[in-house]
Design an enzyme around this catalytic site. Sequence first.
Site, PDB file in Angstrom:
ATOM      1  N   HIS A 219     -22.708 -18.380 -79.682  1.00 37.25           N
ATOM      2  CA  HIS A 219     -22.461 -16.807 -79.558  1.00 37.25           C
ATOM      3  C   HIS A 219     -21.905 -15.579 -80.781  1.00 37.25           C
ATOM      4  CE1 HIS A 219     -18.698 -17.926 -77.695  1.00 37.25           C
ATOM      5  NE2 HIS A 219     -18.203 -17.373 -78.746  1.00 37.25           N
TER       6      HIS A 219
ATOM      7  N   ASP B 159     -16.936 -16.282 -73.900  1.00 37.03           N
ATOM      8  CA  ASP B 159     -17.155 -16.223 -74.368  1.00 37.03           C
ATOM      9  C   ASP B 159     -18.312 -14.497 -74.663  1.00 37.03           C
ATOM     10  OD1 ASP B 159     -15.960 -14.054 -76.666  1.00 37.03           O
ATOM     11  OD2 ASP B 159     -15.823 -15.427 -78.426  1.00 37.03           O
TER      12      ASP B 159
ATOM     13  N   ASP C 250     -15.300 -21.686 -81.557  1.00 39.85           N
ATOM     14  CA  ASP C 250     -16.871 -20.824 -81.900  1.00 39.85           C
ATOM     15  C   ASP C 250     -17.137 -22.709 -82.300  1.00 39.85           C
ATOM     16  OD1 ASP C 250     -16.538 -17.879 -80.169  1.00 39.85           O
ATOM     17  OD2 ASP C 250     -15.115 -18.189 -81.921  1.00 39.85           O
TER      18      ASP C 250
ATOM     19  N   HIS D 237     -10.786 -22.442 -76.702  1.00 39.50           N
ATOM     20  CA  HIS D 237     -12.271 -21.771 -77.087  1.00 39.50           C
ATOM     21  C   HIS D 237     -12.475 -21.941 -78.546  1.00 39.50           C
ATOM     22  CE1 HIS D 237     -15.545 -19.352 -76.816  1.00 39.50           C
ATOM     23  NE2 HIS D 237     -15.409 -18.729 -78.179  1.00 39.50           N
TER      24      HIS D 237
HETATM   25 ZN   LIG Z   1     -16.414 -17.203 -79.578  1.00 35.84          ZN
END
Ligand SMILES: [Zn+2]
Length: 997
Positions: A578, A374, A264, A262
Site C-alpha cells: 500500500h 492502513d 510498511d 505496522h
Molecule cells: Zn502503512
Amino acid sequence: MHDDRDLVEARLKRVLNERIRPALHPDSVPLEVAVWHAPDEPVPVAEGLAATPEPIAVGDAWGAPWGTSWFTVTGTVPERWAGRTVEALLDLGFDEDMPGFQCEGLVYLPDGTPVKGLNPRNQWVRVGAPVKGGERVRLHVEAASNPVILGRHPFQPTRLGDKETAGNDPLYRLTRMDLAVFDETVWQLVMDLEVLGELMHELPVDGARRYEVLRAVNRALDAVDLQDVNGTAAAARAELTGVLSAPAVPSAHRVSAVGHAHIDSAWLWPLRETVRKVARTASNMTALLEDEPDFVFAMSQAQQWAWIKEHRPEVWAKVTKAVASGRFVPAGGMWVESDTNMPGSEAMARQFVHGKRFFIDEFGVDNEEVWLPDTFGFAAGLPQIIKAAGSKRLLTQKISWSQTNTFPHHTFLWEGLDGTRIFTHFPPVDTYNCSMTGGELAHAARNFKDKGVARHSLAPTGWGDGGGGTTREMVAKAARVRDLEGSPAVTWETPAAFFAKAEAEYPHPPVWAGELYLELHRATLTSQAKTKQGNRRSEHLLREAELWAATAAVRAGAPYPYAQLDRIWKTVLLHQFHDILPGSSIAWVHREARRTYELVAEELNAVIDTAQRALAGDASGGTLVFNGAPHARRGVPAGGAARPEAGVRTSAGERDGGGYVLDNGLLRVEVDARGLIVSVHDVAADRETVAPGQVAGLLQLHPDFPNKWDAWDVDEFYRNTGTDLTEADEVSLADGSVRVRRSFGSSSVTQVFTLSGRRLDIDTEVDWHETEKFLKLAFPLDVHADRYASESQYGHVFRATHTNTSWEAAKFEACNHRFVHVEEPGWGVALVNDSTYGHDVTRTAGDAGTTTTVRVSLLRAPRFPDPETDQGVHRFRHALVPGATIGDAVREGYVVNLPERRVPGDAEVAPLVTVDDDAVVVTAVKLADDESGDVIVRFHESRGGRARATLTPGFPVAQVVETDLLERPTAEPRRHDGPVPLTLRPFELVTLRLKRA
Ligand SMILES: [Zn+2]
C-alpha cells in the site's frame, strides 16, 4: 474543600519528569565503543561481527544516509552493583518523537544470537537481573542510519530518498552508550503514575473517581523524597494501591489489545531495509514475549515472515518457537497488506492464495481474519474474494482518516458487489499505533459507535515501521487497566479471539453495502505512473503466461514453470503493497520497481513465447494469432490461436474547415484544426457521442498542490483552475491516423487517434517535466446519466455523477480498472484504458439537458516523497467505444490490455476451455499449484446479471470439482461426462479444478 486539581496535576507532571523518571537508572558507567562502517549495502551478520572496528566516542557523528555501521560495545559490570538489575543503555542519537522513521539497530551477542532491536522508544538491553558484579559485557549493534524523510516540517522535498542522491554527510551523533542500574520499583511507580495521571484527565471533573485518583496521586507525591526517589518509591507506590485496585464498572468498554508493529513493506525506506526492520521488530517481540506472560503479538504480511525465514535464520528460530506458544500470531492472510483499489481480479485473489498458503504451510494456521489497518480504501469486490479464500472477517481503521464524512459504524457487515457479507471491525481507537495511553483508551470507548449493542473493540498496540513494536511500558500499562474503575478493561488477545467475542455479542450488526471509499489519498490512483503501468502489464502478462504454459503442458507435454510463476507472482504481489503501487514511496523504491517490472516482463514474455512456439507447429507455415483474452477476437477463439479474419478498413481525409475525418463505416470521427475531437458519430445508431459544443480527447492541466501528503492527496480545490491544452504544434494525417503534437510548460505531448472497429483508439505520449500539476484527458459525452460504472475486481461498481450528498461529493476522484461506462437505456459509451486508474465523472447542464464528462487522470508531479515524481516520457493507451454495453466495455478493456500476439506457425490451437456465454469471463487458466497436473479454471459473471452457460473442456477430463481460491475442494467432486453446465448469480466468482483423464 478547596479545589486544588490544577495544582496537583501540574505537580505530578513536574515531579514525574524532573525527579522520578531520571531516577530509573540511578548509577551508570560508560561502555567502550568501536565501530566499523560497511562500505556500501548491508553485509551478512557474520561479516559485520568479524569486521575490525575503530574507536568512536559518545558525541561523535556517525551514519551516512542509508549506511550500515557495526558498533561493538564492551565493559565490565562494577562489583558494587552485585544483586542489582543492570541494563546497557544504547542511544544511537534517537529522537524519541519519531519512532520508526530514523536510525535503528539490532543487538547481537558475539556468537551472532540476536538479542533485541534498538529503536527511539526502546534503547535498553538487559545485561543481568540480578548481576553478580564483575561480568564482562560485549554486544554488537548492526545500526542502520536511515535518514528522516518525514520530519518535523513534513512534506518538504528532499534528495535523501534515494541512496544515489542522498550524499554522505553523517546524520546522527552517538548520545549514550552506558551500563546502568535499572530500578524496577521506580519504573513501576512511573507506570502507576502515568496510568493514573492519564486516566484522571479522561474522567469527568464532577465525578468522585477523578478526585479519589487525584488525592491518591497527591499522597504518593508527598511520600516521594525528592532527594531519595529510589529509597522512597515503594512508599509512594503503597499510596496508590487503593485506587489501582478499584475494579472497572460493569458497563466498561472492553478492549482487546493486540501487540502490533505496522511495518510498511517499503515506504520511506527501500525494500531491503524492510527485511531488517522486520528482523529487528520480531527480535524485540520474541524477547518481550519471554518477559511478559500475558502479552500477545500479531504480525501480518506473509512476505515479511518469508524475509525473516530467508535472511535471518536466527530470528526465524525464535519466531517459530514463539508461534508454537500461540502468542506470536500470524495475522491476516495476504502476501502483503496491499492496496485493494488497483490490484486486478486475479492479483487480489493471489494476495490471499500466497498469504494464506504461507501461514498454512509453515504453521498450520488458516486465518479467517483479513488484517489491513492502513490500506487506502477497500474495493467492493473484496468481500467475495475474502470469502472465496476461506476467510470471513476484516479489520481496518483507515476509513477513520476520511476528510469529510464520519463512518456510522465500528462493527458491521460489509456487503460487496455480489452480495457477499463480511464481518468487519474498525478499531475505534483510530490508530494502528496505540501506545496504551489513557487518552487513547478513553477515545476508543467514547468513539465506539455501537455502544449499547456491543462492547468490544480491538486496539493494535505498538510502534510500527521500525519503531520496534510493543514496549514493556505498554504491557505494564495494559496490566494496570485490565480491570480499573474509570477505564475500559484491556486484555491481550489474538485477532481471532477478539472477533469471536465481537460476533457473539453482536449477532445482527448493521450493513454497509458497496465500496469502503477513503475520502483521502485519492491521488494514489495516479502518482508514479510507471509503477502503475508495471503492475497492469505484469498482471496481464501473468494471465497470458499461465494460460499458454498450461495449454502447452496439456497439448504438447511441455514443462509448466511452477516455481518461476510462483516467484514472479510473489514479486508482483509485493509491489502491490500500500505504499508501492499507490506511488507514495521514496524515489529509490520506485526506481527499483520500474526495473523490477522490466525484468518481470522479460521473463514472462519468454515464458509466453516458449509456450506459444511449442504449440504453433511449423514456423515456416505462416503466422498465427494467439488470443489471450477471454473473448473471441476476429475469429480467433478466446484462449486459442488461429489465422484472424480481416478487420474493417478506415478511410481518412480532410475535413471542411480544417482538420481530418476518419471513417470506417462503423464510426465517423472528426478532428478539427486544433487537433480536438469535435464529433464521434456512431453510424449504426445514428448518434453523436461528443456533448454538444464540446470537444473530446482534450488535455486539461490543473495546479496540484495539496495541503499535505503530496504524493497521496489531490485536494478538491485543484479543479477551481486549469488550462485546456488547445494549441497544437502540428495536426497531421499518417497511416490512416490523426497525429497531434502540442507543447505546454516544459513538456510536450503527442496524441494519435486511430479507428479500430467500434473503437476510437487514443495513444498519448507525454514528455512530462512539470511540477505540482495534474494532467487530465477529458471526454464530454452526450449521455444523460445519474450514475456510471467503473470496473473493479470481478465486476464493476456504480457511482453517482451528481454531488447531492457529502458522500457523493467526496468521491471526486475514484478508481477504475480497465473501463468506465456511462449509458442511457439502450445506448452507452465506454472509455477503456491500458494502465490508468484515477478518473472523475461529472455532469454538465446545458439547454438540451445534462451531459456527462469522463476524465481520466494521466500524470501528477508531486515533490514529496519523490522530488522527481513522474518526470520523463510516458505512454498511455485509451479507447472510446460508442454504443457500448457493459459487456462491450468488459471485452474492449481486455483488448487494449491484451494485444494479440503474432507467432510463426501453422497449427491452430484450440482453447483448453470454452465458455459459450460472453457474460461469463474466464480470469485464469493454469495448472494447479499442487503440481498434480490438474487444470484450474476461474471465471465470473461480469455484467451484474444471471448467467447460464456451458463450459466445455478441450481435453479429456475425469473429474470436476469446485474449489476455493487456494484450489481446495469446496464441494463433492463430480464424474465428468461432457460439457459442464454453469448457473451464475450476478458477479459470482467460481473456481473449478479439472482432473485430466
Ligand atoms: Zn502503512
